[in-house]
Design a protein around this motif. Structure first.
Motif, PDB file in Angstrom:
ATOM      1  N   ALA A   9       0.788  -1.127   0.047  1.00 44.17           N
ATOM      2  CA  ALA A   9      -0.133  -0.135   0.019  1.00 44.17           C
ATOM      3  C   ALA A   9       0.612   1.273   0.014  1.00 44.17           C
ATOM      4  CB  ALA A   9      -0.847   0.202   1.390  1.00 44.17           C
ATOM      5  N   PHE A  10       1.733   1.220   0.741  1.00 44.59           N
ATOM      6  CA  PHE A  10       2.779   2.372   0.754  1.00 44.59           C
ATOM      7  C   PHE A  10       3.797   2.518  -0.399  1.00 44.59           C
ATOM      8  CE2 PHE A  10       1.036   2.661   5.081  1.00 44.59           C
ATOM      9  CZ  PHE A  10       1.257   3.823   5.375  1.00 44.59           C
ATOM     10  N   ALA A  11       4.080   1.255  -0.974  1.00 41.36           N
ATOM     11  CA  ALA A  11       4.732   1.598  -2.160  1.00 41.36           C
ATOM     12  C   ALA A  11       4.111   2.145  -3.276  1.00 41.36           C
ATOM     13  CB  ALA A  11       5.200   0.081  -2.570  1.00 41.36           C
ATOM     14  N   ALA A  12       2.592   1.868  -3.355  1.00 39.16           N
ATOM     15  CA  ALA A  12       1.835   2.392  -4.207  1.00 39.16           C
ATOM     16  C   ALA A  12       1.366   4.099  -4.080  1.00 39.16           C
ATOM     17  CB  ALA A  12       0.541   1.722  -4.145  1.00 39.16           C
ATOM     18  N   ALA A  13       1.795   4.295  -3.006  1.00 35.61           N
ATOM     19  CA  ALA A  13       1.472   5.615  -2.327  1.00 35.61           C
ATOM     20  C   ALA A  13       2.659   6.601  -2.677  1.00 35.61           C
ATOM     21  CB  ALA A  13       1.174   5.633  -0.894  1.00 35.61           C
ATOM     22  N   ASP A  72      11.434   3.604   0.373  1.00 37.55           N
ATOM     23  CA  ASP A  72      12.509   3.293   1.297  1.00 37.55           C
ATOM     24  C   ASP A  72      11.713   2.456   2.530  1.00 37.55           C
ATOM     25  OD1 ASP A  72      14.676   2.615   2.972  1.00 37.55           O
ATOM     26  OD2 ASP A  72      15.731   4.396   2.463  1.00 37.55           O
ATOM     27  N   LEU A  73      11.683   1.220   2.386  1.00 39.45           N
ATOM     28  CA  LEU A  73      10.899   0.370   3.413  1.00 39.45           C
ATOM     29  C   LEU A  73      11.807  -0.557   3.993  1.00 39.45           C
ATOM     30  CD1 LEU A  73       7.920  -0.723   1.124  1.00 39.45           C
ATOM     31  CD2 LEU A  73       8.153   1.670   2.271  1.00 39.45           C
ATOM     32  N   LEU A  74      11.733  -0.651   5.633  1.00 38.53           N
ATOM     33  CA  LEU A  74      12.133  -1.507   6.439  1.00 38.53           C
ATOM     34  C   LEU A  74      11.170  -2.230   6.988  1.00 38.53           C
ATOM     35  CD1 LEU A  74      14.297  -2.926   8.365  1.00 38.53           C
ATOM     36  CD2 LEU A  74      13.885  -0.695   9.965  1.00 38.53           C
ATOM     37  N   TYR A  75      11.083  -3.733   6.595  1.00 37.65           N
ATOM     38  CA  TYR A  75      10.031  -4.583   7.250  1.00 37.65           C
ATOM     39  C   TYR A  75      10.595  -5.162   8.533  1.00 37.65           C
ATOM     40  CZ  TYR A  75       6.934  -8.816   7.172  1.00 37.65           C
ATOM     41  OH  TYR A  75       6.133  -9.886   7.737  1.00 37.65           O
ATOM     42  N   ALA A  76      10.004  -4.724   9.660  1.00 40.64           N
ATOM     43  CA  ALA A  76      10.540  -5.166  10.986  1.00 40.64           C
ATOM     44  C   ALA A  76      10.049  -6.138  11.709  1.00 40.64           C
ATOM     45  CB  ALA A  76      10.384  -3.781  11.615  1.00 40.64           C
ATOM     46  N   VAL A  77       9.632  -7.211  10.980  1.00 42.26           N
ATOM     47  CA  VAL A  77       9.415  -8.537  11.465  1.00 42.26           C
ATOM     48  C   VAL A  77      10.008  -9.494  10.878  1.00 42.26           C
ATOM     49  CG1 VAL A  77       7.365  -9.988  11.671  1.00 42.26           C
ATOM     50  CG2 VAL A  77       6.839  -7.814  11.875  1.00 42.26           C
ATOM     51  N   PRO A  78      10.551 -10.350  11.745  1.00 41.31           N
ATOM     52  CA  PRO A  78      11.653 -11.413  11.122  1.00 41.31           C
ATOM     53  C   PRO A  78      11.074 -12.233   9.901  1.00 41.31           C
ATOM     54  CG  PRO A  78      11.537 -11.664  13.681  1.00 41.31           C
ATOM     55  CD  PRO A  78      10.552 -10.598  13.038  1.00 41.31           C
ATOM     56  N   LEU A  92       7.602  -7.251  -3.562  1.00 42.43           N
ATOM     57  CA  LEU A  92       7.660  -5.862  -3.040  1.00 42.43           C
ATOM     58  C   LEU A  92       8.698  -5.397  -3.477  1.00 42.43           C
ATOM     59  CD1 LEU A  92       6.235  -3.675  -1.349  1.00 42.43           C
ATOM     60  CD2 LEU A  92       6.967  -4.902   0.636  1.00 42.43           C
ATOM     61  N   ALA A  93       9.822  -5.843  -3.383  1.00 43.35           N
ATOM     62  CA  ALA A  93      11.124  -5.092  -3.604  1.00 43.35           C
ATOM     63  C   ALA A  93      11.319  -4.732  -4.987  1.00 43.35           C
ATOM     64  CB  ALA A  93      12.206  -6.148  -3.355  1.00 43.35           C
ATOM     65  N   ARG A  94      10.561  -5.299  -6.108  1.00 48.54           N
ATOM     66  CA  ARG A  94      10.611  -4.698  -7.442  1.00 48.54           C
ATOM     67  C   ARG A  94       9.929  -3.489  -7.492  1.00 48.54           C
ATOM     68  NH1 ARG A  94       8.532 -10.007  -8.611  1.00 48.54           N
ATOM     69  NH2 ARG A  94      10.244 -11.486  -9.368  1.00 48.54           N
ATOM     70  N   GLN A  95       9.177  -3.125  -6.337  1.00 53.44           N
ATOM     71  CA  GLN A  95       8.256  -1.976  -6.389  1.00 53.44           C
ATOM     72  C   GLN A  95       8.791  -0.860  -5.751  1.00 53.44           C
ATOM     73  OE1 GLN A  95       3.976  -2.670  -5.545  1.00 53.44           O
ATOM     74  NE2 GLN A  95       4.014  -4.784  -6.582  1.00 53.44           N
ATOM     75  N   ILE A 129      16.347  -9.390  -7.918  1.00 49.76           N
ATOM     76  CA  ILE A 129      16.374  -8.152  -6.900  1.00 49.76           C
ATOM     77  C   ILE A 129      17.481  -8.373  -5.803  1.00 49.76           C
ATOM     78  CG2 ILE A 129      14.054  -7.680  -7.384  1.00 49.76           C
ATOM     79  CD1 ILE A 129      14.897  -9.492  -4.006  1.00 49.76           C
ATOM     80  N   HIS A 130      17.631  -7.260  -5.176  1.00 55.86           N
ATOM     81  CA  HIS A 130      18.773  -7.201  -4.133  1.00 55.86           C
ATOM     82  C   HIS A 130      17.871  -6.783  -2.643  1.00 55.86           C
ATOM     83  CE1 HIS A 130      21.625  -5.157  -1.608  1.00 55.86           C
ATOM     84  NE2 HIS A 130      22.468  -5.929  -2.038  1.00 55.86           N
ATOM     85  N   LEU A 131      18.286  -7.515  -1.538  1.00 57.36           N
ATOM     86  CA  LEU A 131      17.684  -7.253  -0.395  1.00 57.36           C
ATOM     87  C   LEU A 131      18.779  -6.768   0.511  1.00 57.36           C
ATOM     88  CD1 LEU A 131      15.115 -10.118  -0.057  1.00 57.36           C
ATOM     89  CD2 LEU A 131      14.612  -7.537  -0.477  1.00 57.36           C
ATOM     90  N   ASP A 132      18.480  -5.557   1.500  1.00 56.62           N
ATOM     91  CA  ASP A 132      19.290  -5.363   2.498  1.00 56.62           C
ATOM     92  C   ASP A 132      18.576  -6.223   3.603  1.00 56.62           C
ATOM     93  OD1 ASP A 132      20.629  -3.569   1.139  1.00 56.62           O
ATOM     94  OD2 ASP A 132      19.976  -1.710   1.942  1.00 56.62           O
ATOM     95  N   VAL A 133      19.604  -6.855   4.562  1.00 56.95           N
ATOM     96  CA  VAL A 133      19.332  -7.619   5.704  1.00 56.95           C
ATOM     97  C   VAL A 133      19.894  -7.023   7.096  1.00 56.95           C
ATOM     98  CG1 VAL A 133      18.888  -9.949   6.807  1.00 56.95           C
ATOM     99  CG2 VAL A 133      19.046  -9.511   4.115  1.00 56.95           C
TER     100      VAL A 133
END
Length: 382
Positions: A79-83, A87-93, A105-108, A134-138
């Motif tokens: 939802a926030f990518a569409a808005a 630059d998102l941090l998904y803060a659940v393991p 989601l990373a593609r968007q 895609i590339h992910l930061d961890v």
């Protein structure tokens, strides 16, 4: 003391109940205060939007900031990518069942970061990321005392194992460390919250130093909750990011714990009396409208499921003592109070936990100068 600054309004008298009311002046004041505070600390603000799940509010929070946000569900992420947030941090393991959605989601977005505390996760995540192109930061999650998730801050070898597992893949990057000092919510004083906040910072710095000695650069230390960030009073290293969320609304729990005052609380639930008797009234805001969070009983034993105010927001000294799905029971001191609450009377409930209450609703009715002037939708789902 008023719970809100909203005066009696025809809008409030006729709005279908229960309804979630947001005082815009208080919202903007809370946001401005936190922005100024993090500037004094010299850190980056990555607000946690799980409190409100509303892009309009997030734009207010990130104005003048670097633009990053923290999410707690992938539905929020989409939802926030569409808005327009990128630059998102998904803060659940992260767990394997979400690898495919995380990659989508990373593609968007320009950047998506995830967290883990398990060395078995990076290989599978890396394979999914490589396949998706895609590339992910961890970030490695560290437990600095909360006891929920994360590796113990002094588990040096286990932390090193996770770092090596992340660094072994070209499709992943070790982006930093993250912790959540949730035990600060049990602190009784500002000094106690300050002690927890300083330990939160110090322990992550020690972990970062140890990893860097092993050859793993740490670019970001991610900390924060509203109680700990508001308690900090000295500048922090520039690599620190903070993730407070509740501060946008605050709530009765935070006020009872001394983190804020009731005059800072921006969120209330509008409700109507549907039944009255000599010893109680019943309103149409129950567990679904208020949540079943009982507030801060250690600080305020009579907090119940919310504190009751009249339509102007003036506290009545009453509480929602019990809830069922659609009903809230409010005890009356004696039978003389019965006449004050004919069926249909509108009341305002100061909510115990604004994050949980907001999640029960689909949108906010935004109130300015005593009248509802806007409706702001929020993201739903997981």
């Amino acid at each position: 003391m008023k719970l809100t600054d909203v005066a009696t309004s025809a809008d409030l008298l006729t709005t279908p109940t229960p309804a979630l009311l947001l005082d815009r002046a208080r919202l903007e004041r809370n946001i401005a205060r936190m922005s100024a505070h993090v500037a004094r600390l010299g850190v980056r603000l990555r607000p946690h939007i799980k409190t409100h799940k509303c892009p309009t509010i997030a734009r207010l929070q990130t104005a003048g900031q670097f633009g990053g946000i923290t999410i707690s569900t992938l539905a929020e992420g989409f939802a926030f990518a569409a808005a327009g947030f990128d630059d998102l941090l998904y803060a659940v393991p992260i767990e394997p069942g979400k690898f495919e959605r995380v990659c989508r989601l990373a593609r968007q977005v320009r950047r998506l970061a995830v967290i883990t505390d398990d060395p078995a996760i990076p290989p599978g995540l890396a394979a999914a990321a490589q396949e998706a192109g895609i590339h992910l930061d961890v970030l490695i999650e560290i437990d600095c005392g909360d006891g929920r998730t994360g590796l113990p801050w002094d588990a040096t070898d286990r932390i090193g194992d996770v770092a090596r597992a992340i660094a072994a893949s070209a499709s992943l990057a070790l982006a930093g460390l993250l912790t959540h000092a949730g035990h600060a919510y049990a602190a009784r004083t500002t000094d106690e919250r300050q002690t927890i906040a300083r330990l939160e910072c110090d322990r992550l710095r020690q972990v970062a130093d140890e990893l860097e000695r092993k050859g793993f650069p740490i670019a970001c230390i991610s900390i924060g909750s509203t109680p700990t960030i508001t308690a900090l009073d000295t500048p922090l290293p520039p690599k620190v990011e903070v993730r407070p969320g509740n501060y946008v609304f605050f709530d009765a729990f935070q006020a009872q714990c001394g983190v804020c005052t009731f005059d800072d609380c921006a969120l209330t639930v509008l409700t109507a009396v549907v039944h009255r008797s000599d010893d109680r009234i019943v309103v149409d805001a129950g567990a679904i409208a208020l949540s079943k969070d009982i507030g801060a009983p250690d600080f305020f034993p009579r907090s119940g499921y919310g504190l009751v105010g009249d339509l102007e927001g003036c506290p009545l000294g009453l509480r929602v003592a019990a809830v069922s799905q659609e009903h809230g029971k409010i005890p009356l001191p004696d039978a003389t109070w019965r006449s004050r609450f004919p069926v249909g009377t509108r009341l305002r409930i100061a909510v115990n936990h604004s994050c949980l209450t907001a999640a029960q609703h689909a949108d906010y009715l935004v109130v300015t100068d005593g009248r509802i002037h806007d409706r702001w939708p929020m993201a739903r789902g997981w």
